[in-house]
Design a protein around this motif. Structure first.
Motif, short mmCIF file in Angstrom:
data_model
loop_
_atom_site.label_atom_id
_atom_site.label_comp_id
_atom_site.label_asym_id
_atom_site.label_seq_id
_atom_site.Cartn_x
_atom_site.Cartn_y
_atom_site.Cartn_z
N PRO A 143 10.08 1.01 11.44
CA PRO A 143 11.14 1.36 10.48
C PRO A 143 11.64 0.17 9.66
CG PRO A 143 11.96 1.42 12.75
CD PRO A 143 10.48 1.28 12.84
N GLY A 144 11.73 -1.02 10.29
CA GLY A 144 12.21 -2.19 9.56
C GLY A 144 11.23 -2.65 8.49
N TRP A 145 9.95 -2.78 8.86
CA TRP A 145 8.94 -3.19 7.90
C TRP A 145 8.71 -2.10 6.86
CZ3 TRP A 145 8.25 -8.02 7.57
CH2 TRP A 145 8.23 -8.85 8.69
N ASN A 146 8.84 -0.83 7.22
CA ASN A 146 8.71 0.26 6.26
C ASN A 146 9.77 0.13 5.17
OD1 ASN A 146 8.36 2.65 4.89
ND2 ASN A 146 8.22 3.92 6.72
N LEU A 147 11.00 -0.18 5.55
CA LEU A 147 12.07 -0.33 4.57
C LEU A 147 11.81 -1.53 3.67
CD1 LEU A 147 14.82 0.57 3.52
CD2 LEU A 147 15.87 -0.90 5.29
N ALA A 148 11.27 -2.64 4.23
CA ALA A 148 10.96 -3.82 3.42
C ALA A 148 9.87 -3.52 2.40
CB ALA A 148 10.54 -4.98 4.33
N VAL A 149 8.85 -2.74 2.79
CA VAL A 149 7.77 -2.37 1.87
C VAL A 149 8.30 -1.49 0.75
CG1 VAL A 149 5.64 -1.05 1.69
CG2 VAL A 149 5.93 -2.66 3.56
N MET A 150 9.16 -0.53 1.07
CA MET A 150 9.70 0.35 0.05
C MET A 150 10.63 -0.40 -0.91
SD MET A 150 8.04 2.94 0.80
CE MET A 150 8.69 3.94 -0.53
N ASP A 151 11.35 -1.39 -0.42
CA ASP A 151 12.19 -2.21 -1.30
C ASP A 151 11.32 -3.00 -2.28
OD1 ASP A 151 14.45 -1.31 -0.08
OD2 ASP A 151 14.69 -3.06 1.24
N GLU A 152 10.21 -3.55 -1.82
CA GLU A 152 9.31 -4.29 -2.70
C GLU A 152 8.70 -3.38 -3.76
OE1 GLU A 152 6.91 -7.49 -4.18
OE2 GLU A 152 8.84 -7.30 -3.17
N MET A 153 8.29 -2.19 -3.38
CA MET A 153 7.72 -1.25 -4.35
C MET A 153 8.78 -0.83 -5.39
SD MET A 153 4.59 -1.03 -3.66
CE MET A 153 4.25 0.26 -4.86
N GLY A 154 10.01 -0.60 -4.94
CA GLY A 154 11.07 -0.25 -5.88
C GLY A 154 11.37 -1.39 -6.84
N ARG A 155 11.32 -2.64 -6.36
CA ARG A 155 11.56 -3.79 -7.23
C ARG A 155 10.44 -3.94 -8.26
NH1 ARG A 155 11.45 -7.09 -3.55
NH2 ARG A 155 13.59 -6.76 -2.84
N ILE A 156 9.19 -3.66 -7.85
CA ILE A 156 8.06 -3.75 -8.78
C ILE A 156 8.20 -2.72 -9.90
CG2 ILE A 156 5.58 -3.33 -8.97
CD1 ILE A 156 5.26 -4.65 -6.25
N HIS A 157 8.58 -1.49 -9.58
CA HIS A 157 8.75 -0.46 -10.60
C HIS A 157 9.95 -0.75 -11.49
CE1 HIS A 157 5.56 2.14 -9.22
NE2 HIS A 157 6.05 2.16 -7.98
#
Length: 277
Positions: free
Chosen positions: A186-200
């Motif tokens: 769950p922690g790494w999943n949230l970090a990955v989704m934050d990075e994808m949101g920042r890229i978009h």
């Protein structure tokens, strides 16, 4: 950042030099830290000029002012202060002897026999063992004195384990080796989704049609654990980066540049702009 006050130092003086034939550095004396800048204050004694510089090489075994002002050091007549002053003074090089005793050393059979380079307590123990006739008893190893200027936990008398490493190994999750493993946590999943949101949000990439002469670079995920000064977990960070090392110079790019600007460059540009109004 902390350095020995009064030690010899060699600041990088190329940015303040008048021409390229001047020396890159001079021997100065470290006199403290700058309150307005991140740098060391280095005194060049022949001219009395103080250089403030971040890039400094220190020689903390050399003190240029020591011999010049040695006569100003007070000489105590009190026995206690005199003993303290002699204990803090640096002994001459010929008095520093490395003491090394190997295990299973033969014990002297007579009390009058002495062993060189052995401490008094160890020698007294060896003589007593010699009187009892035990010649095969192990002798404690006396380690050579560590004269390196770096301060370690052992030199400070700290032998307990570092609590920061214990906390980190107990509560911090492991770094995933693949994106599949990261999505299950769950922690790494949230970090990955934050990075994808920042890229978009920043429009980092734009889709283009593929052509045969394109050298398409693959990408990979980089995971980092951010810790607090106390050693507790701060946050989990993930980056999606391109594998730039797959590019070939002359084919995929022609030149490289660094986006980091130096302070000396900004000063030069402002000086030219002011001179040309």
């Amino acid at each position: 950042m902390l350095r020995v006050f009064g030690s010899a130092c060699y600041p990088y003086l190329r940015p303040v030099a008048d021409h390229k034939l001047e020396p890159r550095s001079l021997q100065c004396v470290f006199i403290g830290y700058s309150a307005q800048h991140k740098g060391y204050r280095c005194l060049y004694s022949p001219t009395g000029k103080v250089h403030i510089c971040r890039h400094v090489v220190f020689d903390e075994e050399c003190f240029p002012f020591k011999t010049r002002y040695e006569s100003l050091v007070p000489r105590y007549h009190n026995k206690l202060l005199n003993a303290w002053q002699q204990s803090t003074a640096t002994p001459p090089p010929n008095q520093k002897e490395e003491v090394q005793v190997s295990r299973a050393l033969p014990v002297p059979t007579a009390p009058t026999q002495t062993m060189p380079n052995v401490a008094e307590n160890d020698q007294h123990m060896l003589e007593n063992n010699g009187n009892s006739g035990s010649e095969t008893e192990d002798v404690a190893v006396v380690q050579a004195e560590n004269t390196h200027p770096m301060t370690t936990r052992a030199k400070s008398g700290i032998h307990k384990p570092n609590t920061r490493s214990l906390v980190a190994s107990k509560f911090i999750p492991e770094v995933p080796m693949s994106i599949e493993a990261a999505m299950k946590h769950p922690g790494w999943n949230l970090a990955v989704m934050d990075e994808m949101g920042r890229i978009h949000m920043l429009n980092t990439w734009s889709l283009v049609p593929y052509e045969e002469d394109m050298n398409v670079l693959s990408n990979k995920w980089v995971y980092t654990v951010k810790l607090k000064p106390s050693g507790d977990l701060n946050k989990l960070k993930a980056w999606l980066v391109a594998k730039g090392f797959d590019q070939e110079e002359g084919l995929d790019y022609l030149e490289t540049f660094s986006p980091v600007v130096r302070t000396a460059t900004i000063r030069m540009i402002l000086d030219v702009a002011t001179a040309k109004d």
